[in-house]
Design a protein around this motif. Structure first.
Motif, PDB file in Angstrom:
ATOM      1  N   VAL A   1       0.856  -1.183   0.000  1.00 24.09           N
ATOM      2  CA  VAL A   1       0.000   0.000   0.000  1.00 24.09           C
ATOM      3  C   VAL A   1       0.889   1.228   0.000  1.00 24.09           C
ATOM      4  CG1 VAL A   1      -1.861   1.212   1.175  1.00 24.09           C
ATOM      5  CG2 VAL A   1      -1.723  -1.265   1.338  1.00 24.09           C
ATOM      6  N   MET A   2       0.696   2.103  -0.985  1.00 20.79           N
ATOM      7  CA  MET A   2       1.501   3.317  -1.105  1.00 20.79           C
ATOM      8  C   MET A   2       0.580   4.527  -1.145  1.00 20.79           C
ATOM      9  SD  MET A   2       4.595   2.205  -3.573  1.00 20.79           S
ATOM     10  CE  MET A   2       5.674   3.406  -2.855  1.00 20.79           C
TER      11      MET A   2
ATOM     12  N   ARG B   1      -2.489   3.707  -3.611  1.00 15.55           N
ATOM     13  CA  ARG B   1      -2.210   2.728  -4.669  1.00 15.55           C
ATOM     14  C   ARG B   1      -1.809   1.403  -4.049  1.00 15.55           C
ATOM     15  NH1 ARG B   1      -2.857   4.190 -10.267  1.00 15.55           N
ATOM     16  NH2 ARG B   1      -3.218   6.404 -10.135  1.00 15.55           N
ATOM     17  N   PHE B   2      -2.296   0.335  -4.626  1.00 12.39           N
ATOM     18  CA  PHE B   2      -1.874  -1.003  -4.235  1.00 12.39           C
ATOM     19  C   PHE B   2      -0.908  -1.481  -5.309  1.00 12.39           C
ATOM     20  CE2 PHE B   2      -5.839  -0.242  -2.135  1.00 12.39           C
ATOM     21  CZ  PHE B   2      -5.625  -0.760  -0.868  1.00 12.39           C
ATOM     22  N   VAL B   3       0.369  -1.536  -4.937  1.00 11.13           N
ATOM     23  CA  VAL B   3       1.447  -1.726  -5.893  1.00 11.13           C
ATOM     24  C   VAL B   3       2.088  -3.089  -5.682  1.00 11.13           C
ATOM     25  CG1 VAL B   3       3.645  -0.745  -6.685  1.00 11.13           C
ATOM     26  CG2 VAL B   3       1.859   0.755  -5.833  1.00 11.13           C
ATOM     27  N   ARG B   4       2.477  -3.728  -6.788  1.00 13.07           N
ATOM     28  CA  ARG B   4       3.242  -4.965  -6.666  1.00 13.07           C
ATOM     29  C   ARG B   4       4.596  -4.649  -6.044  1.00 13.07           C
ATOM     30  NH1 ARG B   4       2.090  -7.175 -12.679  1.00 13.07           N
ATOM     31  NH2 ARG B   4      -0.063  -7.781 -12.345  1.00 13.07           N
ATOM     32  N   THR B   5       5.102  -5.581  -5.273  1.00  9.79           N
ATOM     33  CA  THR B   5       6.335  -5.311  -4.510  1.00  9.79           C
ATOM     34  C   THR B   5       7.513  -5.010  -5.428  1.00  9.79           C
ATOM     35  OG1 THR B   5       6.658  -7.700  -4.394  1.00  9.79           O
ATOM     36  CG2 THR B   5       5.669  -6.645  -2.483  1.00  9.79           C
ATOM     37  N   GLN B   6       7.549  -5.576  -6.638  1.00 13.80           N
ATOM     38  CA  GLN B   6       8.680  -5.287  -7.533  1.00 13.80           C
ATOM     39  C   GLN B   6       8.608  -3.885  -8.130  1.00 13.80           C
ATOM     40  OE1 GLN B   6       6.456  -7.803  -8.150  1.00 13.80           O
ATOM     41  NE2 GLN B   6       5.904  -7.899 -10.317  1.00 13.80           N
ATOM     42  N   ASN B   7       7.441  -3.201  -7.997  1.00 15.96           N
ATOM     43  CA  ASN B   7       7.288  -1.856  -8.562  1.00 15.96           C
ATOM     44  C   ASN B   7       7.379  -0.743  -7.521  1.00 15.96           C
ATOM     45  OD1 ASN B   7       6.847  -3.045 -11.052  1.00 15.96           O
ATOM     46  ND2 ASN B   7       4.628  -3.033 -10.820  1.00 15.96           N
ATOM     47  N   VAL B   8       7.730  -1.075  -6.278  1.00 16.02           N
ATOM     48  CA  VAL B   8       7.741  -0.082  -5.201  1.00 16.02           C
ATOM     49  C   VAL B   8       8.728   1.040  -5.500  1.00 16.02           C
ATOM     50  CG1 VAL B   8       8.340   0.274  -2.771  1.00 16.02           C
ATOM     51  CG2 VAL B   8       6.882  -1.630  -3.429  1.00 16.02           C
TER      52      VAL B   8
ATOM     53  N   ALA C   1       9.775   2.215  -8.360  1.00 11.70           N
ATOM     54  CA  ALA C   1       9.266   3.084  -9.422  1.00 11.70           C
ATOM     55  C   ALA C   1       8.202   4.034  -8.884  1.00 11.70           C
ATOM     56  CB  ALA C   1       8.688   2.246 -10.560  1.00 11.70           C
ATOM     57  N   TRP C   2       7.341   3.547  -7.972  1.00 12.90           N
ATOM     58  CA  TRP C   2       6.301   4.400  -7.410  1.00 12.90           C
ATOM     59  C   TRP C   2       6.886   5.395  -6.410  1.00 12.90           C
ATOM     60  CZ3 TRP C   2       1.463   5.056  -9.099  1.00 12.90           C
ATOM     61  CH2 TRP C   2       0.976   4.130 -10.005  1.00 12.90           C
ATOM     62  N   GLU C   3       7.974   5.014  -5.719  1.00 10.07           N
ATOM     63  CA  GLU C   3       8.654   5.982  -4.833  1.00 10.07           C
ATOM     64  C   GLU C   3       9.266   7.111  -5.657  1.00 10.07           C
ATOM     65  OE1 GLU C   3       9.882   3.322  -0.938  1.00 10.07           O
ATOM     66  OE2 GLU C   3      11.297   3.465  -2.621  1.00 10.07           O
ATOM     67  N   ALA C   4       9.727   6.802  -6.851  1.00 11.83           N
ATOM     68  CA  ALA C   4      10.265   7.830  -7.732  1.00 11.83           C
ATOM     69  C   ALA C   4       9.178   8.809  -8.192  1.00 11.83           C
ATOM     70  CB  ALA C   4      10.930   7.186  -8.934  1.00 11.83           C
TER      71      ALA C   4
ATOM     72  N   PHE D   1       4.864   7.102  -1.087  1.00 13.09           N
ATOM     73  CA  PHE D   1       5.620   6.532   0.036  1.00 13.09           C
ATOM     74  C   PHE D   1       4.832   5.383   0.654  1.00 13.09           C
ATOM     75  CE2 PHE D   1       3.053  10.009   1.625  1.00 13.09           C
ATOM     76  CZ  PHE D   1       2.463   9.483   2.755  1.00 13.09           C
ATOM     77  N   VAL D   2       5.578   4.500   1.333  1.00 14.17           N
ATOM     78  CA  VAL D   2       4.982   3.341   1.992  1.00 14.17           C
ATOM     79  C   VAL D   2       4.685   3.717   3.419  1.00 14.17           C
ATOM     80  CG1 VAL D   2       5.309   0.924   2.626  1.00 14.17           C
ATOM     81  CG2 VAL D   2       6.300   1.804   0.523  1.00 14.17           C
TER      82      VAL D   2
END
Length: 91
Positions: free
Chosen positions: A60-61, A73-80, A82-85, A89-90
């Motif tokens: 969850v971000m 956003r509910f993000v796949r762990t491998q995309n964390v 990219a979403w932080e960029a 934030f988590v």
């Protein structure tokens, strides 16, 4: 069905001559669209169960804008990363 239309002559020297022409109407009836069948009603508990199963295993971000609105956003762990960029934030 025919429609009588008022039509002026194309002769530029004779402006007083008028004639009526017969024409077919341009608007034609359309065939009706088939109506969509309604989906069977789903209980609220089933909706929540489906929602939780979709979110299972995801991170969850959050991102807060200048007005204080929080986007989740509910993000796949491998995309964390990219979403932080993108500014998320988590928790």
């Amino acid at each position: 069905m025919f429609v009588l239309r008022h039509h002026y002559s194309t002769n530029p020297f004779n402006r007083s001559s008028r004639c009526f022409i017969m024409s077919t109407p341009t608007k034609r009836p359309r065939p009706r669209k088939a109506s969509e069948t309604a989906a069977p009603p789903v209980s609220h508990a089933d909706q929540l169960l489906a929602l939780h199963s979709r979110e299972e295993g995801k991170t969850v971000m959050y991102k807060q804008d200048a007005w204080g609105h929080v986007e989740t956003r509910f993000v796949r762990t491998q995309n964390v990363k990219a979403w932080e960029a993108k500014g998320f934030f988590v928790r």
